[in-house]
Design a protein around this motif. Sequence first.
Motif, PDB file in Angstrom:
ATOM      1  N   LYS A 138     -35.748   2.595  -6.640  1.00 10.37           N
ATOM      2  CA  LYS A 138     -34.920   2.886  -5.526  1.00 10.37           C
ATOM      3  C   LYS A 138     -35.386   1.805  -4.353  1.00 10.37           C
ATOM      4  O   LYS A 138     -36.558   1.854  -3.977  1.00 10.37           O
ATOM      5  CB  LYS A 138     -34.905   4.157  -4.862  1.00 10.37           C
ATOM      6  N   VAL A 139     -34.501   0.838  -3.999  1.00  7.26           N
ATOM      7  CA  VAL A 139     -34.596  -0.236  -3.126  1.00  7.26           C
ATOM      8  C   VAL A 139     -34.093  -0.206  -2.000  1.00  7.26           C
ATOM      9  O   VAL A 139     -32.750  -0.101  -2.029  1.00  7.26           O
ATOM     10  CB  VAL A 139     -34.743  -1.738  -3.930  1.00  7.26           C
ATOM     11  N   HIS A 140     -34.580  -0.046  -0.815  1.00  5.09           N
ATOM     12  CA  HIS A 140     -33.947  -0.366   0.466  1.00  5.09           C
ATOM     13  C   HIS A 140     -33.481  -1.717   0.785  1.00  5.09           C
ATOM     14  O   HIS A 140     -34.244  -2.418   0.633  1.00  5.09           O
ATOM     15  CB  HIS A 140     -34.663   0.209   1.644  1.00  5.09           C
ATOM     16  N   VAL A 141     -32.234  -1.872   1.267  1.00  2.60           N
ATOM     17  CA  VAL A 141     -31.421  -3.423   1.191  1.00  2.60           C
ATOM     18  C   VAL A 141     -31.099  -3.225   2.643  1.00  2.60           C
ATOM     19  O   VAL A 141     -30.373  -4.442   2.955  1.00  2.60           O
ATOM     20  CB  VAL A 141     -30.661  -3.608   0.340  1.00  2.60           C
ATOM     21  N   GLY A 142     -31.348  -2.446   3.558  1.00  2.77           N
ATOM     22  CA  GLY A 142     -30.974  -2.566   5.093  1.00  2.77           C
ATOM     23  C   GLY A 142     -30.203  -1.403   5.543  1.00  2.77           C
ATOM     24  O   GLY A 142     -29.319  -0.890   4.631  1.00  2.77           O
ATOM     25  N   GLY A 143     -30.054  -1.208   6.793  1.00  3.56           N
ATOM     26  CA  GLY A 143     -29.452  -0.030   7.242  1.00  3.56           C
ATOM     27  C   GLY A 143     -29.587   1.185   6.317  1.00  3.56           C
ATOM     28  O   GLY A 143     -30.672   1.592   6.170  1.00  3.56           O
ATOM     29  N   GLU A 144     -28.443   1.799   5.977  1.00  3.72           N
ATOM     30  CA  GLU A 144     -28.664   2.897   5.219  1.00  3.72           C
ATOM     31  C   GLU A 144     -28.559   2.805   3.762  1.00  3.72           C
ATOM     32  O   GLU A 144     -28.429   3.754   2.890  1.00  3.72           O
ATOM     33  CB  GLU A 144     -27.649   3.956   5.636  1.00  3.72           C
ATOM     34  N   ASP A 145     -28.249   1.339   3.316  1.00  3.22           N
ATOM     35  CA  ASP A 145     -28.055   1.209   2.018  1.00  3.22           C
ATOM     36  C   ASP A 145     -29.229   1.050   1.141  1.00  3.22           C
ATOM     37  O   ASP A 145     -30.393   0.454   1.298  1.00  3.22           O
ATOM     38  CB  ASP A 145     -27.221  -0.261   2.041  1.00  3.22           C
ATOM     39  N   HIS A 146     -29.032   1.279  -0.058  1.00  6.82           N
ATOM     40  CA  HIS A 146     -30.171   1.299  -1.179  1.00  6.82           C
ATOM     41  C   HIS A 146     -29.366   0.887  -2.528  1.00  6.82           C
ATOM     42  O   HIS A 146     -28.247   0.851  -2.692  1.00  6.82           O
ATOM     43  CB  HIS A 146     -30.746   2.511  -1.247  1.00  6.82           C
ATOM     44  N   VAL A 147     -30.151   0.326  -3.367  1.00  6.78           N
ATOM     45  CA  VAL A 147     -29.728  -0.172  -4.780  1.00  6.78           C
ATOM     46  C   VAL A 147     -30.800   0.691  -5.624  1.00  6.78           C
ATOM     47  O   VAL A 147     -31.888   0.757  -5.373  1.00  6.78           O
ATOM     48  CB  VAL A 147     -29.490  -1.687  -4.994  1.00  6.78           C
ATOM     49  N   HIS A 148     -30.308   0.938  -6.754  1.00  5.83           N
ATOM     50  CA  HIS A 148     -31.223   1.371  -7.897  1.00  5.83           C
ATOM     51  C   HIS A 148     -31.247   0.387  -8.902  1.00  5.83           C
ATOM     52  O   HIS A 148     -30.535  -0.258  -9.401  1.00  5.83           O
ATOM     53  CB  HIS A 148     -30.813   2.531  -8.689  1.00  5.83           C
ATOM     54  N   LEU A 149     -32.496  -0.067  -9.257  1.00 10.87           N
ATOM     55  CA  LEU A 149     -32.742  -1.155 -10.228  1.00 10.87           C
ATOM     56  C   LEU A 149     -33.151  -0.502 -11.634  1.00 10.87           C
ATOM     57  O   LEU A 149     -33.890   0.649 -11.510  1.00 10.87           O
ATOM     58  CB  LEU A 149     -33.916  -2.352 -10.063  1.00 10.87           C
ATOM     59  N   ARG A 150     -32.811  -1.182 -12.752  1.00 13.46           N
ATOM     60  CA  ARG A 150     -33.386  -0.658 -13.895  1.00 13.46           C
ATOM     61  C   ARG A 150     -34.194  -2.031 -14.412  1.00 13.46           C
ATOM     62  O   ARG A 150     -33.388  -3.021 -14.634  1.00 13.46           O
ATOM     63  CB  ARG A 150     -32.422  -0.291 -14.916  1.00 13.46           C
ATOM     64  N   VAL A 151     -35.395  -2.129 -14.562  1.00  8.23           N
ATOM     65  CA  VAL A 151     -36.138  -3.275 -14.961  1.00  8.23           C
ATOM     66  C   VAL A 151     -37.010  -3.033 -16.061  1.00  8.23           C
ATOM     67  O   VAL A 151     -37.650  -1.782 -16.246  1.00  8.23           O
ATOM     68  CB  VAL A 151     -36.999  -3.786 -13.833  1.00  8.23           C
ATOM     69  N   TYR A 152     -37.102  -3.896 -17.028  1.00  8.54           N
ATOM     70  CA  TYR A 152     -37.802  -3.619 -18.497  1.00  8.54           C
ATOM     71  C   TYR A 152     -38.999  -4.539 -18.410  1.00  8.54           C
ATOM     72  O   TYR A 152     -38.746  -5.886 -18.022  1.00  8.54           O
ATOM     73  CB  TYR A 152     -37.110  -3.833 -19.575  1.00  8.54           C
ATOM     74  N   ARG A 153     -40.162  -4.051 -18.563  1.00  8.10           N
ATOM     75  CA  ARG A 153     -41.336  -4.794 -18.746  1.00  8.10           C
ATOM     76  C   ARG A 153     -41.961  -4.745 -20.057  1.00  8.10           C
ATOM     77  O   ARG A 153     -42.276  -3.666 -20.423  1.00  8.10           O
ATOM     78  CB  ARG A 153     -42.384  -4.491 -17.664  1.00  8.10           C
ATOM     79  N   PRO A 154     -41.823  -5.781 -20.888  1.00  9.81           N
ATOM     80  CA  PRO A 154     -42.480  -5.844 -22.281  1.00  9.81           C
ATOM     81  C   PRO A 154     -43.730  -5.692 -22.168  1.00  9.81           C
ATOM     82  O   PRO A 154     -44.359  -5.822 -21.244  1.00  9.81           O
ATOM     83  CB  PRO A 154     -41.836  -7.133 -22.868  1.00  9.81           C
ATOM     84  N   LEU A 155     -44.166  -5.187 -23.239  1.00 11.31           N
ATOM     85  CA  LEU A 155     -45.779  -5.385 -23.601  1.00 11.31           C
ATOM     86  C   LEU A 155     -46.287  -6.571 -23.493  1.00 11.31           C
ATOM     87  O   LEU A 155     -45.887  -7.540 -23.882  1.00 11.31           O
ATOM     88  CB  LEU A 155     -46.127  -4.734 -25.014  1.00 11.31           C
ATOM     89  N   PRO A 156     -47.549  -6.683 -22.916  1.00 10.39           N
ATOM     90  CA  PRO A 156     -48.139  -7.908 -22.678  1.00 10.39           C
ATOM     91  C   PRO A 156     -48.351  -8.890 -24.094  1.00 10.39           C
ATOM     92  O   PRO A 156     -47.889 -10.004 -23.809  1.00 10.39           O
ATOM     93  CB  PRO A 156     -49.745  -7.697 -22.187  1.00 10.39           C
TER      94      PRO A 156
END
Length: 104
Positions: free
Chosen positions: A62-80
């Motif tokens: 959950k990322v605050h992007v200003g004011g009352e607005d937020h976005v939700h991100l789905r991010v994938y980090r592969p194994l090293p």
Amino acid sequence: MSESPPMMCGGTRAPEPANKEVQDICDEMKPKVEDETGKTYNVFKAKTYASQTVAGTNYFIKVHVGGEDHVHLRVYRPLPHQGSAVKLVGVLEGMSHDEPITYF
């Protein structure tokens, strides 16, 4: 001091406050999110996240992007050892501070 529940492969952990590692992921993903949404964000602050261990790690942030607005991100980090970069998988726009982080 309470301990975090053990990581289970495939299970999504309960949301917790964002830390430096999660903010660093958001900082890296910000240009990709701006491209995806067609918006420029002056604020891009990670608030909470949940993670899921798979063949790497899925982060739901959950990322605050200003004011009352937020976005939700789905991010994938592969194994090293895979040698691949962190990847933006999805963005949910128009989210509020109170919206729970869910799998998407």
